[in-house]
Design an enzyme around this catalytic site. Structure first.
Site, PDB file in Angstrom:
ATOM      1  N   GLU A 158       0.836  -1.187   0.000  1.00 46.96           N
ATOM      2  CA  GLU A 158       0.000   0.000   0.000  1.00 46.96           C
ATOM      3  C   GLU A 158       0.877   1.245   0.000  1.00 46.96           C
ATOM      4  OE1 GLU A 158      -2.438   0.018   3.446  1.00 46.96           O
ATOM      5  OE2 GLU A 158      -3.909  -1.396   2.644  1.00 46.96           O
ATOM      6  N   HIS A 168       2.562  -0.361  14.810  1.00 46.88           N
ATOM      7  CA  HIS A 168       1.257  -0.759  14.276  1.00 46.88           C
ATOM      8  C   HIS A 168       0.365  -1.425  15.324  1.00 46.88           C
ATOM      9  CE1 HIS A 168       2.966   0.246  10.420  1.00 46.88           C
ATOM     10  NE2 HIS A 168       3.892  -0.678  10.563  1.00 46.88           N
ATOM     11  N   ARG A 226     -14.841  -9.572  13.782  1.00 44.34           N
ATOM     12  CA  ARG A 226     -14.889  -9.987  15.189  1.00 44.34           C
ATOM     13  C   ARG A 226     -15.127  -8.759  16.052  1.00 44.34           C
ATOM     14  NH1 ARG A 226     -10.040  -7.801  16.671  1.00 44.34           N
ATOM     15  NH2 ARG A 226      -8.302  -7.968  15.212  1.00 44.34           N
TER      16      ARG A 226
END
Length: 648
Positions: free
Chosen positions: A200, A235, A297
């Site tokens: 990305e 992250h 989830r």
């Protein structure tokens, strides 16, 4: 309604699910590994089943054992929590095939959104904007590097099957691409059993915005507004909040509508999160927010959504899984106030290396803060699982009020001797840039010097240690005190010293008390005025534990500093914690330079690089890729390069 529920997870999320299930009158079954035999979730459940050894791959990741446990205990349903098997479509299908209720989305929805490349293709078809990048099948290093060159640096390498910040690397230059790709693939293979990646474009002023969505089996899908999860390290989310600062109503409407479209595109049922990346260089704008991925989830940070909406998302999950319609329609949902969540990790606040051991002191309590935890005093923080100890959640009318309350709670965290990131949390929450809402995902890196604990032990800590030693000696000998706390409180011009068990000091003030704090010895004059706020020292087995601004220090009578592992002055590279060697970058006899990576160690689900302390030669090499090592194991020894002195 479901009457009995097995929770296929551990720790704080298992305890969180048990709490709501109990309120709904649902019987609960816990599962546990060897390491969790005495865990809090095991004690809280109505019944518990042992499912294997401590490593997750032999217990919590073995679906057959979990299904067998459900059948053996007559559980009707399985709730996967988050992590482990929560986004495993094959496990979800196996649960359904076994005649049990799966508390989660349909297996086909998990498959559709589980692989990031396929998910992005589906989102493009649904009209949801996605980040520019490469989603191709060709995974050869040459093709990936060529695509990265075409996208333009910096780029982000992401594991196709990833999540939780694992298998992600930012690459700033072509020369770094090969190493980053190899490391990313190793971590992805270890965490997800799939080493494929996508690329990305890396957004230079990124904000991480996500939207909570919920669907039912009757075709209804709603959103419960957005969360901002921009404050991250490597992250991994550290502080989350809702709503997102700087989000205007038009942008909120656009991003939430896109999230609902994304959920409907995969016929979504249950709790899910649509994650977006925003280019915040010009503030939050609908045309600068792109889809990243979907988490199929419940999220770790779901409590902030619960706090601003007044809804119990676990209850929603159980009702939807029981076939009921969503408890609320979209027009019945609204935002009230502001909520923030801080993740307390078991890690050294300076090195960020994981910290393990018994929680000899652990008091998860604060009058104004919701605390979610899976630990209690005496629990063991093991190297086998995620290092999060607890989540602290504040809620107030305004963002600044929520931050202030949460900062106070983080500064007062009571954990010993396991180290935590509480000092970083406290400093981040009080930082003027954070309070202004100007936070991107690089906030911690950009301000790491300001967020780091002081390099020198604060004077107040030495003072507290000296007072503790003085109190001990006035009782006779230090070992005569077997429990208690010495509290120091300012009282006008004089300081009042007292112990929690009622003893009040009337003895003359002594001068020149020597105290050693974390290996550093100082002489403290107790007649000096103490110029800090309320403080205390707590007796532990081998000295005194002293908290200060979220960080705990160890005070003892002077006896010399003890070494703590890691890299010693003689060039010995020791394993800083138990883990698995994933890469060995050198061979015996190699010449190395200072800071060169020698060995990569995987522990607590993260990779850690061990580097050369100085220029030299690899004199000894004991590290073997794939081997498990214990804390303090000698992995590499580096000898200094000989100096070439000119002839006289």
């Amino acid at each position: 309604m479901i009457e009995s529920l097995l929770i296929a997870n551990r720790g704080e999320i298992a305890c969180r699910i048990i709490r709501t299930a109990r309120e709904m009158g649902i019987r609960t079954v816990a599962v546990y590994s060897d390491a969790d035999a005495n865990a809090l979730h095991v004690r809280q459940a109505d019944e518990a089943v042992h499912i294997g050894p401590s490593p997750a791959r032999e217990s919590y990741l073995v679906g057959d054992k979990i299904i067998a446990a459900a059948k053996a205990t007559a559980a009707q349903a399985i709730h996967p929590g988050y992590g482990f098997l929560s986004e495993n479509a094959e496990f979800a299908q196996a649960v359904i095939d076994a005649g049990l209720v799966w508390v989660g989305p349909r297996p086909d929805s998990i498959r559709a959104m589980g692989l990031k490349d396929a998910a992005k293709a589906r989102m493009i078809a649904a009209g949801v904007p996605v980040t520019p990048g490469y989603l191709g099948e060709d995974q050869s290093p040459a093709r990936l590097e060529a695509e990265a060159d075409a996208i333009g640096y910096p780029v982000l390498i992401k594991a196709v099957a990833g999540g939780g910040g694992k298998g992600m690397r930012r690459v700033d230059a072509a020369t770094d691409f090969d190493d980053a790709l190899a490391s990313c693939k190793r971590e992805a293979a270890s965490s997800f059993g799939d080493d494929r990646v996508l690329l990305e474009k890396y957004i230079l002023s990124p904000r991480h915005i996500e939207v909570q969505v919920f669907g039912d089996t009757h075709g209804n899908v709603v959103h419960l507004f957005e969360r901002d999860c921009s404050l991250q390290r490597r992250h991994q989310k550290v502080i989350e909040e809702a709503p997102a600062p700087g989000m205007d109503e038009a942008t909120r409407e656009a991003i939430c509508a896109a999230a609902v479209r994304a959920a409907k595109a995969v016929d979504y049922v249950g709790a899910g999160t649509i994650e977006f990346i925003a280019d915040a260089s010009e503030g939050l704008r609908a045309d600068r927010i792109w889809f990243m991925e979907m988490n199929t989830r419940l999220q770790v940070e779901h409590p902030v959504t619960e706090e601003i909406t007044g809804q119990d998302l676990v209850e929603w999950q159980l009702r939807v899984a029981s076939g009921e319609e969503l408890p609320k329609r979209q027009e019945e949902l609204s935002i009230r106030g502001w909520a923030m969540e801080a993740r307390l990790y078991a890690e050294d606040p300076v090195t960020f290396l994981p910290s393990i051991g018994q929680l000899q002191i652990y008091r998860p309590q604060h009058a104004l803060v919701r605390i979610e935890t899976g630990y209690s005093e005496g629990s063991e923080v093991s190297p086998f699982y995620d290092p999060m100890i607890e989540k602290l959640v504040s809620h107030a009318d305004t963002r600044v009020e929520a931050a202030t309350i949460l900062a106070d709670a983080c500064a007062g965290v009571e954990v010993w001797p396991v180290k935590t990131n509480a000092p970083l949390l406290w400093r981040a929450l009080e930082h003027p840039v954070f309070l202004a809402g100007d936070v991107t995902t690089s906030f911690i890196e950009d301000h790491k010097a300001e967020l780091a604990p002081p390099s020198e032990t604060p004077d107040a800590v030495f003072f507290a240690g000296a007072v503790a030693i003085a109190v001990s000696s006035w009782h006779g000998r230090p070992t005569d005190l077997t429990s208690g706390r010495v509290e120091l409180r300012r009282a006008g011009k004089a300081d009042v010293w007292r112990e929690a068990f009622g003893f009040r000091l009337n003895a003359p003030v002594e001068r020149g008390i020597q105290v050693t704090v974390d290996g550093q010895t100082e002489t403290v004059d107790l007649s000096d005025k103490w110029r800090t706020s309320t403080h205390y020292a707590e007796l532990v087995a081998d000295g005194w534990a002293i908290p200060f601004e979220g960080q705990w220090f160890h005070a003892t009578l002077p006896r010399g500093a003890a070494s703590a592992g890691g890299t010693s002055g003689d060039g010995a590279i020791l394993a800083p914690m138990p883990g698995r060697v994933t890469a060995v970058e050198v061979a015996a006899g190699d010449t190395v330079t200072k800071s060169q990576r020698l060995v990569t160690l995987e522990a607590m689900k993260m990779e850690h690089s061990l580097t050369a302390p100085f220029d030299g030669v690899v004199a000894e090499l004991n590290a073997v890729a794939g081997a498990q090592v214990g804390e303090g194991t000698l992995l590499v020894k580096v000898e200094r390069a000989p100096q070439n002195n000119p002839s006289p």
